[in-house]
Design a protein around this motif. Structure first.
Motif, PDB file in Angstrom:
ATOM      1  N   GLU A  46       0.822  -1.212   0.000  1.00 50.82           N
ATOM      2  CA  GLU A  46       0.000   0.000   0.000  1.00 50.82           C
ATOM      3  C   GLU A  46       0.859   1.266   0.000  1.00 50.82           C
ATOM      4  OE1 GLU A  46      -3.393   2.155   2.809  1.00 50.82           O
ATOM      5  OE2 GLU A  46      -2.388   0.321   3.481  1.00 50.82           O
ATOM      6  N   GLN A  59     -14.134  -0.066   0.720  1.00 54.56           N
ATOM      7  CA  GLN A  59     -14.327   1.357   0.978  1.00 54.56           C
ATOM      8  C   GLN A  59     -15.029   1.580   2.317  1.00 54.56           C
ATOM      9  OE1 GLN A  59     -12.880   3.623  -0.925  1.00 54.56           O
ATOM     10  NE2 GLN A  59     -12.113   1.930  -2.208  1.00 54.56           N
ATOM     11  N   ASP A  84     -12.758   1.391   5.239  1.00 52.96           N
ATOM     12  CA  ASP A  84     -11.918   2.584   5.380  1.00 52.96           C
ATOM     13  C   ASP A  84     -10.476   2.242   5.748  1.00 52.96           C
ATOM     14  OD1 ASP A  84     -11.834   5.595   7.418  1.00 52.96           O
ATOM     15  OD2 ASP A  84     -11.376   5.309   5.277  1.00 52.96           O
ATOM     16  N   GLY A  85      -9.885   1.346   4.978  1.00 49.77           N
ATOM     17  CA  GLY A  85      -8.479   1.007   5.201  1.00 49.77           C
ATOM     18  C   GLY A  85      -8.274  -0.245   6.012  1.00 49.77           C
ATOM     19  N   ARG A 104      -8.095  -4.369   1.038  1.00 53.38           N
ATOM     20  CA  ARG A 104      -8.090  -3.154   1.861  1.00 53.38           C
ATOM     21  C   ARG A 104      -8.033  -1.937   0.937  1.00 53.38           C
ATOM     22  NH1 ARG A 104      -3.321  -3.834   5.656  1.00 53.38           N
ATOM     23  NH2 ARG A 104      -4.302  -2.015   6.637  1.00 53.38           N
ATOM     24  N   ILE A 133      -6.555   1.511  -0.310  1.00 59.95           N
ATOM     25  CA  ILE A 133      -5.229   2.142  -0.303  1.00 59.95           C
ATOM     26  C   ILE A 133      -5.407   3.650  -0.092  1.00 59.95           C
ATOM     27  CG2 ILE A 133      -3.147   2.580  -1.645  1.00 59.95           C
ATOM     28  CD1 ILE A 133      -3.653  -0.019  -3.129  1.00 59.95           C
ATOM     29  N   LYS A 134      -4.736   4.158   0.892  1.00 62.11           N
ATOM     30  CA  LYS A 134      -4.850   5.589   1.207  1.00 62.11           C
ATOM     31  C   LYS A 134      -3.561   6.312   0.856  1.00 62.11           C
ATOM     32  CE  LYS A 134      -8.294   5.346   4.873  1.00 62.11           C
ATOM     33  NZ  LYS A 134      -8.640   5.804   6.232  1.00 62.11           N
ATOM     34  N   ALA A 160      -8.579   7.948   0.375  1.00 60.76           N
ATOM     35  CA  ALA A 160      -8.579   6.679  -0.351  1.00 60.76           C
ATOM     36  C   ALA A 160      -8.310   6.938  -1.826  1.00 60.76           C
ATOM     37  CB  ALA A 160      -9.915   5.963  -0.175  1.00 60.76           C
ATOM     38  N   SER A 200      -7.679   0.515  -4.303  1.00 60.25           N
ATOM     39  CA  SER A 200      -7.925  -0.685  -3.501  1.00 60.25           C
ATOM     40  C   SER A 200      -6.887  -1.741  -3.849  1.00 60.25           C
ATOM     41  CB  SER A 200      -9.329  -1.246  -3.771  1.00 60.25           C
ATOM     42  OG  SER A 200     -10.323  -0.277  -3.469  1.00 60.25           O
TER      43      SER A 200
END
Length: 636
Positions: free
Chosen positions: A95, A174, A177-178, A213, A215-216, A223, A226
């Motif tokens: 990530e 989503q 949220d991570g 998960r 990806i931020k 975000a 993903s």
């Protein structure tokens, strides 16, 4: 006063039943009563002792197996948790890697070549990372717009999740949220252009565990895409597949929704719901109560359930151990103890029954013989030369069976003679010598006048006539029967003028066997008159003969008009036999002749479809020419 009356009434009732029991017991011989009383006084304490010992041993054994099973499930859960943690750490590393962050942030502005270059860089980097581990099969990265980047995996067998599944799974990522989302997938969740043509290896490869998960961005925390990592399910099942917790036991992994995550049982499909959702509810309830083992019935079979939760994934490692295995050792000890005790007991009472055997043994032989005679075996005979009452009854029983056997054989012989007389009457309705001489005269005149068609048909008719009234033997060679059919069809060709064709498919091996005379012709005649004649255009008849497991089978099929179910249902009845053809015998008579000769195991069966076809199958015993045929006896 009333109290005394009630008391006396109760005592009188008790005395009455005791008297009845004594009267019933009094009818037994003294030796039998003494042995019976000894058996009761000996068996009761013996059985109580064995039962208590068995219960105590069984309880102790189950306690030990329960403790061991819980420890095994806990260790398996720890090993799986360790692999999941490693995957989760790998996902964090992916990530926040520079190439992933830069690609997702600049994806909209990147050219096709730049995207491909970034994908190549990812593959090179993650191939070095995951190739030696061999548990990660695919790494997918999705942009905010849903564009897919194959960051790692076999280029020839890319992971291609279905659109519906991908959409739902990305929405879960989503919403998380991570956070990490775990799921199991199979071939139903993967898209194939032609699924039935996809290799079994590829379909098995679809069974896997997904880590997903969002990806931020490192800078903003927003975000930007993903991540999906697929691990092959077989590497998860390898953790516990060699663990033996008992014969017939199973170990599998399910989530709290009842989805099967991993299993060594091929009947438990990955990513499908476990068949018994009540067990999943019980797992959650026992986990909340802090328990790790309980008893549960699956398909009416009691089982010991040992489980351990896997933290962070909402999964359970479950072990199902049948009570049949738990009780096997204690049951074996129980049975051996019981056998020894009962053996000692019967050794003590053996002498009491020794002299009774002189009465019971001949009675048992007589009863067995009576049962055999009741089932139809009249050849049974009992040898008893003693002069007591049992010997006298046995000798009279033997005489009675011999008389019954002679009566049945006489009835069978007379019935067979009656059937043969009926058949002879049918075959002798015309004067054989007169008809033969007349037909030969007609053939001579036809040949003298060059009427070869008349000569041909007359020759065939003479051959048929000789076959019908020839030798007195009711059995003829199959080759003779086929020639008989060919002569018959030669005559019919002049009548129907190229209306039909016939195909002979007879195994050469079959010509050394014999069958009853005039057996196949009525079937051919029926196919021709009732199947081919009413149809439009030319028809076809196929005569097939072959040998199968000491039986001769003929299958006659025509493509004529067929028959309805109602007609088929009554076809084998005697009154439906046609008298308009050559033999006048019909299929019903053929079926009866076969059963008369050889018994109900043989005969004729018919299958037909209206306006399509009719098939008649004839089953006969294999009888070689010049030898005795061996067929089952006829039940009169």
């Amino acid at each position: 006063m009333r109290y005394l009356k009630n008391w006396f009434s109760k005592r009188l009732v008790q005395i009455y039943f005791v008297a009845k029991f004594i009267m019933l017991f009094r009818n037994l011989k003294i030796r039998t009563r003494l042995v019976f009383l000894f058996m009761i006084l000996s068996l009761i304490p013996l059985l109580v002792t064995v039962f208590v010992f068995y219960q105590q041993f069984n309880y102790s054994l189950q306690e030990k197996i329960s403790t061991y099973s819980v420890q095994v499930m806990s260790q398996v859960a720890q090993n799986i948790k360790r692999d999941l943690d490693r995957l989760e750490n790998d996902s964090i590393e992916i990530e926040f890697s520079d190439v992933v962050q830069n690609t997702l942030l600049k994806y909209d502005a990147m050219s096709e070549w730049e995207v491909e270059h970034a994908q190549v860089v990812m593959r090179e980097e993650y191939t070095k990372k995951f190739y030696s581990l061999r548990n990660v099969s695919d790494v997918l990265i999705y942009t905010r717009q849903g564009k897919k980047i194959n960051a790692y995996g076999d280029p020839g067998m890319k992971l291609n999740l279905t659109a519906d599944y991908t959409k739902d799974f990305l929405l879960q990522l989503q919403d998380k949220d991570g956070g990490v989302v775990w799921d199991a997938v199979n071939s139903d969740n993967e898209f194939y252009l032609v699924k039935y043509a996809t290799s079994a290896e590829q379909l098995r490869r679809s069974d896997g565990i997904l880590l997903g998960r969002a990806i931020k961005s490192i800078d903003t925390g927003e975000a930007i895409g993903s991540l999906i990592i697929r691990s092959s399910e077989e590497y998860l099942s390898d953790i516990y597949k060699d663990i033996d917790i008992g014969a017939g036991s199973k170990i599998f992994v399910v989530d709290t929704k009842g989805t099967i995550i991993s299993s060594g049982d091929p009947q438990m499909r990955i990513s499908s719901h476990y068949q018994d959702m009540e067990l999943i509810a019980e797992l959650k309830q026992q986990a909340q109560a802090g328990k790790r083992v309980f008893n549960y019935s699956i398909e009416e079979n009691e089982n010991l359930i040992a489980f351990s939760p896997i933290k962070g994934a909402d999964w359970f490692v479950v072990g199902v151990i049948p009570f049949s295995y738990l009780n096997s050792n204690s049951q074996e000890i129980y049975e051996k103890t019981l056998v020894i005790a009962i053996g000692c007991f019967f050794a003590a009472v053996f002498l009491a029954y020794f002299f009774a055997a002189t009465i019971l043994a001949p009675l048992q032989r007589l009863r067995t013989a009576m049962n055999q005679a009741r089932q139809g075996d009249l050849s049974v005979s009992i040898k008893d030369e003693y002069n007591d009452e049992i010997g006298e009854v046995t000798q009279r029983f033997n005489v009675m069976l011999q008389q019954i056997k002679k009566l049945l054989e006489n009835i069978k012989y007379k019935e067979k003679q009656k059937r043969r007389a009926e058949l002879k009457a049918l075959q002798s309705q015309i004067n054989p010598h007169f008809l033969s001489n007349t037909l030969n005269t007609v053939r001579f005149l036809a040949k003298a006048q060059n009427a070869y068609n008349i000569e041909n048909i007359t020759t065939s008719l003479i051959n048929i006539f000789h076959a019908m009234v020839g030798s007195g033997d009711d059995l003829i060679g199959i080759g003779e029967e086929i020639e008989y059919i060919k002569n018959y069809l030669n005559i019919q060709e002049y009548r129907y003028l190229n209306k039909f064709n016939i195909i002979y498919n007879i195994e050469p091996e079959l010509f050394k066997y014999r069958i009853p005379k005039m057996l196949l012709q009525p079937i051919i005649e029926n196919a021709l008159i009732h199947g081919i004649e009413p149809m439009e255009g030319q028809g076809m008849i196929v005569l097939k003969g072959y040998l199968e497991e000491q039986t001769v089978k003929f299958v006659i099929t025509d493509n004529g008009v067929g028959m309805s179910k109602e007609t088929l249902a009554i076809l084998l009845k005697r009154q439906t036999a046609s008298s308009s053809g050559l033999s006048g015998i019909g299929i019903a008579n053929v079926n009866e002749r076969i059963k008369m000769y050889f018994g109900n195991s043989y005969g004729v069966s018919i299958e037909s479809e209206l306006n399509f076809y009719t098939t008649v199958e004839i089953i006969l015993p294999a009888m070689q020419q010049g030898g005795e045929h061996n067929v089952p006896s006829i039940d009169c």
